[in-house]
Design a protein around this motif. Structure first.
Motif, PDB file in Angstrom:
ATOM      1  N   LYS A 116       0.821  -1.224   0.000  1.00 25.46           N
ATOM      2  CA  LYS A 116       0.000   0.000   0.000  1.00 25.46           C
ATOM      3  C   LYS A 116       0.848   1.263   0.000  1.00 25.46           C
ATOM      4  O   LYS A 116       0.473   2.271  -0.571  1.00 25.46           O
ATOM      5  N   ASP A 321     -10.677  -3.612  -2.197  1.00 22.00           N
ATOM      6  CA  ASP A 321     -10.796  -2.286  -2.809  1.00 22.00           C
ATOM      7  C   ASP A 321     -10.986  -1.235  -1.706  1.00 22.00           C
ATOM      8  O   ASP A 321     -11.961  -0.494  -1.707  1.00 22.00           O
ATOM      9  N   LYS A 323     -10.400   1.809  -0.545  1.00 21.57           N
ATOM     10  CA  LYS A 323      -9.863   3.136  -0.913  1.00 21.57           C
ATOM     11  C   LYS A 323      -9.930   4.109   0.255  1.00 21.57           C
ATOM     12  O   LYS A 323      -9.036   4.912   0.452  1.00 21.57           O
ATOM     13  N   ASN A 324     -11.010   4.054   1.007  1.00 22.84           N
ATOM     14  CA  ASN A 324     -11.141   4.981   2.135  1.00 22.84           C
ATOM     15  C   ASN A 324     -10.468   4.352   3.362  1.00 22.84           C
ATOM     16  O   ASN A 324     -10.997   3.433   3.989  1.00 22.84           O
TER      17      ASN A 324
END
Ligand SMILES: Cc1cc2nc3c(=O)[nH]c(=O)nc-3n(C[C@H](O)[C@H](O)[C@H](O)COP(=O)(O)OP(=O)(O)OC[C@H]3O[C@@H](n4cnc5c(N)ncnc54)[C@H](O)[C@@H]3O)c2cc1C
Length: 396
Positions: A116, A321, A323-324
């Motif tokens: 990440k 997924d 993203k936040n």
């Protein structure tokens, strides 16, 4: 003995749809992990527990099945199967033996942080070997003074030209005795805040204690790590200098996918052991399953497993997924706490079904009992996780 037909949600489905069936890839990976666990791990599970050591051939076998890098992209050595498949595999391993599963979970925690926050160079340097089981990644935050509060860390990283000099002690570090990358948190001399570094284990100045004798999760070793003037190039900062906090909270959220899945496997084992015993043990010639009190306990275990299963599978889907960062950290905290606390409740019920036999080392539930108590404390104590959840809920 499947609880229900071997089903789960379509974890790769659209977020707005609700489908409850596994796709072919998910079924395949679940089956591969289940077969390995039953054929190779189960016969050694008691030995692993007794000796607190996982045989090398088991780790090699798991690596050959690509289980060390299941969620990561192929270009970084992973199987690119996603966290949805990862939860299914880890549940199967966790059901049989927690130690090797924890070693893989922490490997994926360290790699998840590199994946990440890492640069392309860092990913290419550190991920492929750890995805293939030649390296084992670690994630080192905890210190003798705290495992919950980043502001209290005392390890230091003093900048000298293009390097940092790291000193300090890290406590309770999984996989610290295997070579590979360690994501390490230290306060850097310029910002005074926690910064994440990638350190090559066993570099000059790196040493470890003898393993702690913990009560559960046997087979995955836990050591203290000492850093004495360890020199790390500036290019090994993960993220930004002074920017360790998001690496810690978001990175560790991915670790909670593994811990939750292993606890889920433990709940399934509690259920299966209780059902088996209830049918086998007789009173006055009839199985104890005829007693309503036993039936209620079996129903409680079934309910606990089903609720945790969907929460954990959903976390795997969300991790694909995420993203936040804040929202994912909350979902991971919520899931990990609920599933690990439920495992601790479930094992108590399973031991009750066994009576005194459940307290004997010959019975699997006694090992599960020692494992179940671990989850609420690791990768963030339960109360701190609830504070993360409440913080997001009350401030949104
Ligand atoms: C098997 C195992 C594997 C582990 N692997 C790793 C690893 O690989 N890497 C790593 O870094 N660590 C690892 N750990 C350490 C573990 O993550 C920490 O021990 C854990 O996060 C808790 O830290 P602590 O024990 O220092 O507890 P503390 O932070 O001292 O907490 C003690 C108690 O005080 C409470 N508390 C603390 N702060 C607050 C606050 N602000 N408000 C209210 N209550 C508070 C907590 O809820 C808890 O009840 C591992 C531990 C185990 C047992």
């Amino acid at each position: 003995m499947p609880l229900l037909p071997p089903a789960s949600c379509n974890l790769k489905g659209d977020i707005n749809t609700m489908e409850f069936s596994l796709n072919k890839e998910q079924l395949l990976i679940q089956k591969i992990a289940q077969e390995f666990a039953e054929k190779y791990l189960e016969p050694l599970a008691d030995t692993i527990d007794r000796e607190n050591k996982t045989p090398e051939e088991i780790m090699k076998g798991l690596a050959e099945l690509d289980l060390f890098g299941l969620p990561f992209k192929e270009e970084y050595g992973g199987a690119e199967a996603g966290y949805d498949c990862y939860v299914l595999a880890m549940e199967q391993l966790g059901k049989v033996s927690s130690g090797p599963a924890i070693a893989i979970s922490v490997n994926c925690l360290g790699l998840g942080a590199i994946d990440k926050f890492g640069t392309e160079e860092q990913k290419m340097k550190y991920m492929p070997k750890a995805c293939k089981g030649e390296y084992m990644a670690s994630f080192a935050f905890t210190e003798p003074v705290t495992g919950s509060d980043p502001k209290q860390i005392t390890s230091t990283a003093v900048k000298k030209g293009n390097h940092y000099i790291i000193n300090g002690t890290k406590r309770f570090i999984t996989n610290a005795n295997y070579p590979g990358p360690m994501v390490l948190f230290a306060a850097d001399s310029e910002s005074g805040k926690p910064t994440a570094f990638i350190v090559d284990k066993f570099c000059e100045g790196y040493s470890v204690s003898k393993p702690w004798e913990k009560i559960g999760y046997h087979g995955g070793e836990l050591l203290d790590v000492y850093f004495k003037d360890v020199q790390v190039p500036s290019e090994n900062i993960l993220g930004k200098a002074g920017g360790g906090f998001p690496v810690l909270t978001y990175g560790i959220a991915f670790g909670k996918v593994g811990i939750s899945s292993i606890a889920l496997g433990g709940i399934l084992a509690c259920y299966e052991e209780a059902v088996k015993y209830a049918k086998e043990k007789t009173h006055r010639g009839e199985p104890i399953a005829k007693f309503q009190a036993i039936q209620l306990r079996i129903a409680d275990l079934a309910m606990k497993y089903e609720s945790c299963r969907w929460l954990t599978y959903r976390l795997g889907y969300l991790a694909n997924d995420a993203k936040n960062q804040a929202v994912f950290a909350k979902e991971a905290a919520l899931t990990k706490t609920f599933v690990c606390e439920t495992f601790a409740d479930a094992v108590r019920i399973a031991v009750d079904v066994h009576g005194s036999y459940g307290l004997m080392a010959d019975y699997k539930v006694s090992r599960l009992y020692r494992d179940a108590i671990m989850g609420p404390q690791v990768e963030g104590v339960a109360d701190m996780q609830k504070m993360i959840v409440a913080g997001i809920v009350l401030n949104s």
